[in-house]
Design a protein around this motif. Structure first.
Motif: not given
Length: 741
Positions: A187-192, A242-249, A271-274, A285-290
């Motif tokens: 189990l791995v994640g950002q939020s402890g 997780f919420e986000s990652v620093p390096d997508g590739p 933590g997905v936002t638009q 751009g409107m349809l392909a959000g995070d």
């Protein structure tokens, strides 16, 4: 035996907790995640302190060597305490840092000077504060890690727990109370905090291999941890939130490697936002959000995405128990409740899970074993007799498991009646270990810890769900994972693009397109006419057009094309022409064309158009068809993404589109179209002819190749609509946005 089953005495102290030899794996994170010797800088006897909590957790669970570091003490809770890292009698594998944020860089440099290979930083006060000081401190940590060769977890993390070694380098005080249950889910994640509440399932007997929190990910991130757990022999499935990652590739590469290694990664993205859509100019751009981009990433890399927090652990355990399916579908369901089998049939239909009828020999065997009033179908209702007859469930499961039409078996368990429930649970768990097919159990009772439940939770042979929805969803994900694995085995590499059309020179097209785009300033929005030229370079089929600068020229062009025609405004500052009265349809004669020309100019005369008007485009009116859409946007983390599906003026209202990472193959496009709500329109309805799906799939693949090749030149492409006919299709309108740099 008491009616509440006795709990297994899992490891509560040092029982069975032996560190794994460091030479088992040579991964760069081995010293951090499986240390033999640990130093705690900032160790303290003070209640509530991070350093004190880490020491207490290690004292309870860890059998390796622990050194306390704090110049204020000679000894803390039985551990010798040293003034600094240089004073330690031996070099630790990992240093845990629990000091004020401003002191962290100096401690990290001292660790690097001592050639300590890894560090875990619990301290807060870094980039998460959003202050220039905090950001600068975190950048300094990242710089030290990069230049001095020390791997760093954190800062602002709760730490790790290696269940088998007992390395509980974690600041949460109740870790010392956990019964460390060895299991095969990492189990791995950002939020402890969120990771820990999942980890506490060990209190009911569910096992894990690791718990790891990345915190701010100044150095080690989710991708690194996935990469580590791929090679860990004790981890069968990786669960991550997780919420986000620093390096997508790097995340994409780690997920891809896990898939190719056959190690499932179950993901809950939070933590997905638009926010990334606010400045978008195009429909894509409107349809392909995070959220859509991450879904595309997970689909491309074979990651298993769950849509709720509660499903993360259940799905991970299910995959750990079930392996990879060898069939595309087929589940057998057994219950002792007639109502629950109806519910199961409903849920299976909702999730697209096929419930094949039992084969004749299966039905015959059930009739011999069950009372005449039982149901011998699938789902099978073995009736309330199963409460009285303790062996009935086991025997019926064995009969179902022998049916070649079922890839897996699901037991619905609504009852928790007395001591026989415990014996039944033990028998079912033992049976699951003997079967060649996965066995899952849905605990239907709202008494979550009812009689027998702990036996099921502790089982290492079957998967337990506390929701029929989540069970059916897991099976759907399992079958999809199996299909992708078979494609990989057949050398159909995920994301492999279709071969260019015969005679199409992609390299030459890329060069021509780049040369053409040099004529536009950074951030410029190409008009429809300019976009059409760019698309045609790439072999996209577009309708005939003439750009006119006078009513007479417009009438002459229309006469040459043949009526009816369409008139459209062409201005760089107008992206959605119909919204401002910039489109006139079905013009039948010269008079109508001249009038349309004047009316369009009048409609936009009050708009602020700093880049002016290039003219009015006259286009041949295309026969009606199904209006489709394809567009791309440049995601800051994962590069170009492609959006495709049903289009027209209602594209943003319907939102019936799929999203993929570019480039995409025509095969993937066809598969994703099958998941759209209006998919049946493409087959022809109410007398309409079927649409040329293959043409659309090839055009989408071509646009995606264009977006990938020109990722440094353009940020958005929008083609809406592509009118699809029985044979072929035509792009009617579009725009392209030039990159800013």
């Amino acid at each position: 035996m008491d009616l509440i089953e006795s709990s297994h005495n899992h490891m509560s102290s040092h029982d069975h907790l032996t560190p794994l030899p460091l030479d088992i794996m040579t991964h760069p994170l081995q010293s951090m995640l499986n240390p033999g010797t640990i130093a705690v800088v900032g160790a303290s006897p003070k209640p509530g302190s991070f350093g004190g909590a880490v020491l207490a957790n290690l004292a309870q669970h860890f059998r390796g060597k622990v050194c306390a570091v704090n110049p204020q003490y000679k000894e803390i809770n039985g551990y010798a305490c040293y003034p600094d890292l240089q004073a330690l009698p031996e070099k630790p594998d990992c240093v845990c840092i629990a000091v004020p944020s401003r002191a962290v860089p100096d401690v990290l440099l001292q660790a690097a000077d001592c050639a300590i290979p890894s560090a875990i930083i619990f301290s807060s006060g870094f980039a998460e504060t959003g202050t220039p000081e905090g950001i600068a401190l975190q950048n300094r940590i990242a710089e030290i890690a990069r230049t001095r060769g020390i791997r760093v977890l954190g800062p602002n993390c709760t730490g790790i727990v290696n269940v088998r070694s007992g390395a509980s380098c974690n600041i949460l005080p109740s870790v010392k109370l956990l019964p460390l249950v060895p299991g095969d889910v990492g189990l791995v994640g950002q939020s402890g905090a969120l990771g820990y509440v999942v980890f506490q399932a060990m209190h009911r007997g569910v096992g894990f291999s690791h718990l790891i929190s990345t915190g701010n990910s100044s150095d080690v991130d989710i991708a690194d941890l996935i990469d580590y757990l791929i090679d860990d022999p004790h981890t069968k499935v990786i669960a991550t939130l997780f919420e986000s990652v620093p390096d997508g590739p790097r995340l994409r590469a780690a997920l891809q490697r896990a898939f190719e290694a056959g190690k499932p990664v179950v993901v809950y993205k939070i933590g997905v936002t638009q926010s990334g859509q606010k400045a978008a100019l195009s429909h894509s751009g409107m349809l392909a959000g995070d959220a859509a981009t991450y879904q595309a990433l997970f689909a491309r890399t074979g990651a298993i995405q769950v849509d709720c927090f509660e499903a993360l652990l259940e799905t991970a355990v299910f995959f750990a128990r079930s392996g990879t399916p060898t069939m595309d579908s087929g589940v057998g369901i057994i219950s002792g409740s007639g109502g629950s089998v109806v519910m199961a049939a409903d849920k299976a239909d909702t999730y697209g899970i096929s419930l094949p009828e039992p084969q004749p020999e299966t039905a015959a065997a059930l009739r011999q074993r069950l009372p005449a009033f039982a149901s011998f179908a699938n789902p099978a209702d073995i009736t309330a007799e199963s409460i009285r007859d303790e062996g009935m469930y086991e025997e019926c499961v064995e009969i179902f498991a022998a049916d070649t039409g079922f890839a897996g078996i699901v037991i619905l368990m609504p009852s928790a009646h007395g001591e026989p429930a415990i014996r039944r649970a033990q028998g079912i768990s033992e049976l699951a270990g003997r079967l060649e097919k996965p066995l899952s159990l849905v605990w239907m009772n709202e008494w979550y810890e009812g009689i027998g439940s702990r036996v099921y939770d502790q089982s290492t042979t079957l998967a337990v769900f506390r929701s029929l929805d989540r069970c059916m969803s897991a099976y759907r994900l399992w079958f999809e994972y199996g299909r992708k694995r078979r494609e990989l085995a057949n050398q159909e590499t995920l994301g492999h693009t279709s071969d260019p059309t015969e005679g199409f020179d992609q390299q030459a097209a890329t060069g021509q397109a780049r040369d053409y785009l040099q004529g536009f300033s950074p951030g410029a929005c190409l008009t429809e006419t300019q976009t059409r030229h760019l698309l045609q370079i790439w072999g996209i089929v577009c309708n005939e057009e003439a750009l006119c600068t006078s009513p007479g020229q417009a009438a002459e062009s229309a006469s040459r094309m043949g009526y009816p025609v369409v008139a459209k405004i062409q201005a760089p500052d107008i992206q959605h022409k119909s919204d401002v009265g910039g489109v006139k349809l079905a013009l039948q004669d010269e008079q109508a064309v001249r009038k349309a020309y004047v009316d369009i100019l009048n409609s936009v005369s009050g708009l602020d158009l700093p880049n002016g008007i290039q003219g009015i485009s006259i286009q041949k009116m295309i026969e009606p068809g199904v209006e489709m859409f394809v567009g791309t946007r440049l995601d800051p983390a994962f590069g170009p993404t492609i959006v495709y599906g049903f289009g027209g003026t209602l594209v943003e209202v319907l939102k019936d589109v799929a999203v993929s990472l570019a480039p995409v193959s025509a095969q993937e496009v066809r598969r994703n179209l099958d998941g759209l709500k209006m998919r049946k329109l493409l087959d022809g309805v109410r007398g309409a002819k079927p649409c040329d799906i293959e043409h659309f799939a090839q055009q989408v693949a071509r646009v995606s190749e264009m977006a990938a090749a020109l990722a440094g030149e353009i940020t958005e492409i929008d083609i809406n609509p592509i009118v699809l006919h029985n044979k072929g299709g035509v792009a009617i309108d579009g725009l392209v946005v030039r990159s800013e740099a």
